[in-house]
Write a protein that holds these residues in place. Structure first.
Motif, PDB file in Angstrom:
ATOM      1  N   GLU A  88       0.835  -1.199   0.000  1.00 40.39           N
ATOM      2  CA  GLU A  88       0.000   0.000   0.000  1.00 40.39           C
ATOM      3  C   GLU A  88       0.875   1.257   0.000  1.00 40.39           C
ATOM      4  N   ILE A  89       0.253   2.386  -0.264  1.00 43.62           N
ATOM      5  CA  ILE A  89       0.913   3.696  -0.099  1.00 43.62           C
ATOM      6  C   ILE A  89      -0.030   4.521   0.738  1.00 43.62           C
ATOM      7  N   SER A  90       0.202   4.556   2.039  1.00 41.43           N
ATOM      8  CA  SER A  90      -0.750   5.256   2.898  1.00 41.43           C
ATOM      9  C   SER A  90      -0.004   5.997   3.994  1.00 41.43           C
ATOM     10  N   GLY A  91      -0.773   6.723   4.788  1.00 38.42           N
ATOM     11  CA  GLY A  91      -0.170   7.478   5.877  1.00 38.42           C
ATOM     12  C   GLY A  91       0.621   6.601   6.844  1.00 38.42           C
ATOM     13  N   GLY A  92       0.239   5.333   6.934  1.00 40.46           N
ATOM     14  CA  GLY A  92       0.924   4.421   7.844  1.00 40.46           C
ATOM     15  C   GLY A  92       2.314   4.036   7.383  1.00 40.46           C
ATOM     16  N   ASN A  93       2.649   4.342   6.129  1.00 40.52           N
ATOM     17  CA  ASN A  93       3.954   3.975   5.577  1.00 40.52           C
ATOM     18  C   ASN A  93       4.859   5.172   5.340  1.00 40.52           C
ATOM     19  N   MET A  94       4.455   6.320   5.823  1.00 39.54           N
ATOM     20  CA  MET A  94       5.280   7.510   5.543  1.00 39.54           C
ATOM     21  C   MET A  94       5.259   8.470   6.733  1.00 39.54           C
ATOM     22  N   ARG A  95       6.274   9.313   6.786  1.00 44.26           N
ATOM     23  CA  ARG A  95       6.287  10.416   7.761  1.00 44.26           C
ATOM     24  C   ARG A  95       6.071  11.699   6.986  1.00 44.26           C
ATOM     25  N   VAL A  96       5.034  12.454   7.400  1.00 42.48           N
ATOM     26  CA  VAL A  96       4.692  13.695   6.702  1.00 42.48           C
ATOM     27  C   VAL A  96       4.616  14.832   7.726  1.00 42.48           C
ATOM     28  N   TYR A  97       5.165  15.961   7.358  1.00 43.97           N
ATOM     29  CA  TYR A  97       5.125  17.143   8.231  1.00 43.97           C
ATOM     30  C   TYR A  97       4.480  18.315   7.497  1.00 43.97           C
ATOM     31  N   GLN A  98       3.878  19.221   8.276  1.00 47.89           N
ATOM     32  CA  GLN A  98       3.440  20.503   7.732  1.00 47.89           C
ATOM     33  C   GLN A  98       4.189  21.533   8.567  1.00 47.89           C
ATOM     34  N   GLY A  99       5.155  22.179   7.951  1.00 48.84           N
ATOM     35  CA  GLY A  99       6.047  23.017   8.753  1.00 48.84           C
ATOM     36  C   GLY A  99       6.757  22.134   9.755  1.00 48.84           C
ATOM     37  N   ASP A 100       6.672  22.498  11.037  1.00 53.70           N
ATOM     38  CA  ASP A 100       7.333  21.716  12.086  1.00 53.70           C
ATOM     39  C   ASP A 100       6.424  20.656  12.685  1.00 53.70           C
ATOM     40  N   ARG A 101       5.205  20.583  12.191  1.00 55.51           N
ATOM     41  CA  ARG A 101       4.202  19.739  12.848  1.00 55.51           C
ATOM     42  C   ARG A 101       4.061  18.404  12.139  1.00 55.51           C
ATOM     43  N   TYR A 102       4.212  17.313  12.877  1.00 52.12           N
ATOM     44  CA  TYR A 102       4.010  15.984  12.328  1.00 52.12           C
ATOM     45  C   TYR A 102       2.527  15.751  12.055  1.00 52.12           C
ATOM     46  N   ILE A 103       2.213  15.216  10.896  1.00 52.07           N
ATOM     47  CA  ILE A 103       0.823  14.981  10.510  1.00 52.07           C
ATOM     48  C   ILE A 103       0.513  13.487  10.631  1.00 52.07           C
ATOM     49  N   GLU A 104      -0.388  13.142  11.546  1.00 55.01           N
ATOM     50  CA  GLU A 104      -0.770  11.736  11.745  1.00 55.01           C
ATOM     51  C   GLU A 104      -1.522  11.208  10.512  1.00 55.01           C
ATOM     52  N   PRO A 105      -1.511   9.877  10.315  1.00 59.17           N
ATOM     53  CA  PRO A 105      -2.141   9.300   9.122  1.00 59.17           C
ATOM     54  C   PRO A 105      -3.578   9.765   8.876  1.00 59.17           C
ATOM     55  N   LEU A 106      -4.407   9.827   9.924  1.00 54.31           N
ATOM     56  CA  LEU A 106      -5.812  10.204   9.689  1.00 54.31           C
ATOM     57  C   LEU A 106      -5.940  11.677   9.306  1.00 54.31           C
ATOM     58  N   GLU A 107      -5.108  12.511   9.903  1.00 54.20           N
ATOM     59  CA  GLU A 107      -5.147  13.933   9.551  1.00 54.20           C
ATOM     60  C   GLU A 107      -4.649  14.128   8.120  1.00 54.20           C
ATOM     61  N   LEU A 108      -3.624  13.348   7.765  1.00 52.55           N
ATOM     62  CA  LEU A 108      -3.111  13.405   6.393  1.00 52.55           C
ATOM     63  C   LEU A 108      -4.230  13.087   5.405  1.00 52.55           C
ATOM     64  N   HIS A 109      -4.998  12.060   5.747  1.00 54.89           N
ATOM     65  CA  HIS A 109      -6.111  11.678   4.870  1.00 54.89           C
ATOM     66  C   HIS A 109      -7.126  12.808   4.754  1.00 54.89           C
ATOM     67  N   ARG A 110      -7.440  13.436   5.887  1.00 54.32           N
ATOM     68  CA  ARG A 110      -8.410  14.545   5.864  1.00 54.32           C
ATOM     69  C   ARG A 110      -7.904  15.692   4.993  1.00 54.32           C
ATOM     70  N   ILE A 111      -6.618  16.010   5.115  1.00 56.92           N
ATOM     71  CA  ILE A 111      -6.070  17.116   4.318  1.00 56.92           C
ATOM     72  C   ILE A 111      -6.147  16.796   2.826  1.00 56.92           C
ATOM     73  N   LEU A 112      -5.820  15.552   2.473  1.00 58.01           N
ATOM     74  CA  LEU A 112      -5.778  15.194   1.054  1.00 58.01           C
ATOM     75  C   LEU A 112      -7.166  15.045   0.432  1.00 58.01           C
ATOM     76  N   PHE A 113      -8.169  14.576   1.204  1.00 58.70           N
ATOM     77  CA  PHE A 113      -9.432  14.175   0.589  1.00 58.70           C
ATOM     78  C   PHE A 113     -10.638  15.013   0.979  1.00 58.70           C
ATOM     79  N   SER A 114     -10.488  15.913   1.947  1.00 56.53           N
ATOM     80  CA  SER A 114     -11.623  16.797   2.203  1.00 56.53           C
ATOM     81  C   SER A 114     -11.535  17.956   1.234  1.00 56.53           C
ATOM     82  N   LYS A 115     -12.687  18.340   0.716  1.00 60.83           N
ATOM     83  CA  LYS A 115     -12.703  19.431  -0.270  1.00 60.83           C
ATOM     84  C   LYS A 115     -12.983  20.754   0.448  1.00 60.83           C
TER      85      LYS A 115
END
Lengths: 228, 228
Positions: free
Chosen positions: A201-228
């Motif tokens: 898979e390619i999902s939040g559980g397989n990556m580390r993502v940050y916004q500025g200095d803030r770590y983005i958890e997998p579920l929040e990453l999903h919300r950012i990518l898929f909420s309009k």
């Protein structure tokens, strides 16, 4: 539909058409109740993580197919939290390929004497063997060949694919002001073929993502990518 | 003569001619009172180990010089347990290069899922960073380049030198019905030069040697090689 394997974050069923069905669960890897994509055990269960991981994986697998990068992906069913995939053989007993864009996590823990935490890395690729008992030991290219896990051509292909896929994911995330720090892939050989394809898979559980200095958890990453 | 550094198994003095003097001590690395060439701490002290290590190192450095393989070695004084060496700069903060001919020790601990204990390996070379605090982490070729520890040409040179030196030592030991299982080296750049040379020592404390199924401790190895 027959259960083939219960995995840490997904169960695997065999379909009558010869394909497999991956059932995404709400379990994520971590330790002490804290999510860690590099951890070996299921650390916690988060409602919605399975569906989010599936939606994100489908989204990126679709982009990879458009970019002519082969994967095992056939189709996804979000309501049933399942992904249909072509059968593929893992390398050895399973191999993980990590691409690092920032010196964090185990890279920094190992090499902190030589680099600042969070420093940029030029798509550093490394391999680890999937072996929970031995804590997924790292292995170099020569080791992969000696142990008959990969040949030299496959190593080159996998490193090249890893960098292409990492670039694609990082560019997509950048459109949402998100920085990809590192990402983990699995590859395999399509059954009856010599073609190396991206599996798992390619999902939040397989990556580390940050916004500025803030770590983005997998579920929040999903919300950012898929909420309009 | 000025003390520059107190090491785990050797102390280092600066000489007035610009060379350094290594004073071999009777301490060996190990854990829980058991010798282990891969260990990070001084595990025990064995009378005569310093002199034995020095004699063996001189013996092999002489052979390497005859084979036109450059080292830092100038001369040894057995009675004073000292070796005079040319000044050389280590790579990074120190790097160890391991050449493995048998799957034992940490190689087997990491990759035991893929190989039998004691199986032959085709001169497998790997690098570890000298960093006691981080337990000498392994590092692959790309990592060495990213962290500016070695460039690609130096990596090739060091791998080639490592295999040549390992062959020389293994052949010598074979004349005494001894099998070399693995061996650890350090390399450096001769001061004021771009030449990669073997530094440190070549002694029983840096290798695993067996006779048949029996492990040969450093002091016994010395007795076998040097008693007539």
């Amino acid at each position: 539909m027959q259960l083939v394997k219960k995995g840490k974050t997904k169960d695997v069923y065999q379909l009558e058409n010869g394909h497999y069905l991956l059932k995404f669960k709400d379990d994520v890897t971590g330790e002490d109740g804290k999510f860690d994509p590099g951890a070996n055990s299921v650390g916690l269960s988060i409602e919605g993580v399975g569906r989010a991981g599936l939606e994100m994986s489908s989204y990126f697998f679709d982009q990879l197919n458009q970019a002519n990068i082969a994967t095992h992906f056939v189709k996804a069913n979000l309501d049933e939290q399942t992904m249909e995939v072509k059968p593929a053989q893992v390398f050895g007993k399973g191999l993980e390929v990590i691409c690092r864009l920032k010196a964090v996590g185990s890279f920094y823990r190992r090499y902190g004497e030589y680099i600042e935490e969070g420093a940029d890395l030029p798509q550093f690729v490394e391999f680890t063997i999937k072996d929970d008992e031995r804590q997924d030991p790292p292995i170099n290219a020569e080791g992969l060949m000696i142990l008959n896990i990969l040949n030299d051509k496959q190593i080159e292909q996998i490193i090249s694919l890893t960098r292409q896929i990492t670039s694609l994911v990082a560019k997509d995330l950048a459109q949402h002001q998100l920085d990809l720090y590192d990402i983990k892939f699995e590859f395999g050989l399509l059954e009856g073929s010599e073609e190396v394809v991206l599996i798992d898979e390619i999902s939040g559980g397989n990556m580390r993502v940050y916004q500025g200095d803030r770590y983005i958890e997998p579920l929040e990453l999903h919300r950012i990518l898929f909420s309009k």
